[in-house]
Write a protein that holds these residues in place. Sequence first.
Motif, PDB file in Angstrom:
ATOM      1  N   VAL A  21      -0.437 -73.304  15.870  1.00 51.33           N
ATOM      2  CA  VAL A  21       0.119 -73.306  14.121  1.00 51.33           C
ATOM      3  C   VAL A  21      -0.446 -70.930  14.603  1.00 51.33           C
ATOM      4  O   VAL A  21      -0.038 -70.630  13.901  1.00 51.33           O
ATOM      5  N   ILE A  22      -1.404 -70.937  14.632  1.00 57.57           N
ATOM      6  CA  ILE A  22      -1.995 -69.784  15.093  1.00 57.57           C
ATOM      7  C   ILE A  22      -1.075 -68.176  15.903  1.00 57.57           C
ATOM      8  O   ILE A  22      -1.386 -67.583  15.114  1.00 57.57           O
ATOM      9  N   LYS A  23      -1.111 -68.812  16.304  1.00 59.94           N
ATOM     10  CA  LYS A  23       0.092 -67.852  17.425  1.00 59.94           C
ATOM     11  C   LYS A  23       1.235 -67.302  16.663  1.00 59.94           C
ATOM     12  O   LYS A  23       1.134 -66.478  16.490  1.00 59.94           O
ATOM     13  N   VAL A  40     -14.544 -59.722  13.722  1.00 68.40           N
ATOM     14  CA  VAL A  40     -14.286 -59.621  15.173  1.00 68.40           C
ATOM     15  C   VAL A  40     -13.247 -59.188  16.177  1.00 68.40           C
ATOM     16  O   VAL A  40     -12.725 -58.617  15.319  1.00 68.40           O
ATOM     17  N   SER A  41     -13.827 -59.483  17.050  1.00 67.81           N
ATOM     18  CA  SER A  41     -12.699 -58.491  18.138  1.00 67.81           C
ATOM     19  C   SER A  41     -11.237 -58.377  18.007  1.00 67.81           C
ATOM     20  O   SER A  41     -11.100 -60.466  18.440  1.00 67.81           O
ATOM     21  N   TYR A  46      -6.401 -63.697  19.762  1.00 68.72           N
ATOM     22  CA  TYR A  46      -5.696 -63.977  20.784  1.00 68.72           C
ATOM     23  C   TYR A  46      -6.409 -64.662  21.111  1.00 68.72           C
ATOM     24  O   TYR A  46      -5.499 -65.888  21.483  1.00 68.72           O
ATOM     25  N   LYS A  47      -6.917 -64.829  21.427  1.00 69.65           N
ATOM     26  CA  LYS A  47      -7.908 -66.024  22.459  1.00 69.65           C
ATOM     27  C   LYS A  47      -7.454 -66.959  22.117  1.00 69.65           C
ATOM     28  O   LYS A  47      -7.504 -68.513  21.684  1.00 69.65           O
ATOM     29  N   GLY A  58      -8.611 -69.416  26.706  1.00 69.94           N
ATOM     30  CA  GLY A  58      -8.665 -69.902  25.073  1.00 69.94           C
ATOM     31  C   GLY A  58      -9.869 -70.308  24.160  1.00 69.94           C
ATOM     32  O   GLY A  58     -10.922 -70.436  25.522  1.00 69.94           O
ATOM     33  N   SER A  59     -10.414 -69.954  22.949  1.00 69.66           N
ATOM     34  CA  SER A  59     -11.297 -70.480  22.503  1.00 69.66           C
ATOM     35  C   SER A  59     -11.067 -70.617  21.155  1.00 69.66           C
ATOM     36  O   SER A  59     -10.238 -70.894  21.082  1.00 69.66           O
ATOM     37  N   ARG A  60     -12.775 -71.994  20.782  1.00 72.55           N
ATOM     38  CA  ARG A  60     -11.760 -72.403  19.919  1.00 72.55           C
ATOM     39  C   ARG A  60     -11.714 -72.126  18.587  1.00 72.55           C
ATOM     40  O   ARG A  60     -12.740 -71.091  18.574  1.00 72.55           O
ATOM     41  N   ASN A  61     -11.088 -72.044  17.924  1.00 76.11           N
ATOM     42  CA  ASN A  61     -10.224 -71.463  16.851  1.00 76.11           C
ATOM     43  C   ASN A  61     -10.794 -71.755  15.895  1.00 76.11           C
ATOM     44  O   ASN A  61     -11.648 -73.013  15.662  1.00 76.11           O
ATOM     45  N   PRO A  62     -10.322 -70.819  14.631  1.00 73.67           N
ATOM     46  CA  PRO A  62     -10.714 -71.504  12.822  1.00 73.67           C
ATOM     47  C   PRO A  62     -10.743 -73.389  13.051  1.00 73.67           C
ATOM     48  O   PRO A  62     -10.871 -73.600  11.937  1.00 73.67           O
TER      49      PRO A  62
END
Length: 87
Positions: A21-23, A40-41, A46-47, A58-62
């Motif tokens: 969804v974020i992508k 944020v960076s 992108y992560k 990846g990273s835990r996204n919002p």
Amino acid sequence: MTAGHLASVPPNYRVMESHEVIKEALNKTSPKAVASDWGVSLSLVYKWAQPNTELGSGSRNPLDRIHELMRLTGEEKIIHWLCKQAG
């Protein structure tokens, strides 16, 4: 989704993962602008659009964080508020 909501979902429909969804959302705007506005960076933004797995980068996204907040609190008003903001 609740069982009642599943009845209206086409059989070939696949629920997107949060990073997908974020992508898609980032395809409609500048990831650099998102990073700047949120403080944020760019690499973190992108992560967020990558799978968050032990092997992934990846990273835990919002979206994952909002989901976790709803799970921890049991408060559905969070999603109702988000829907209201979306119009």
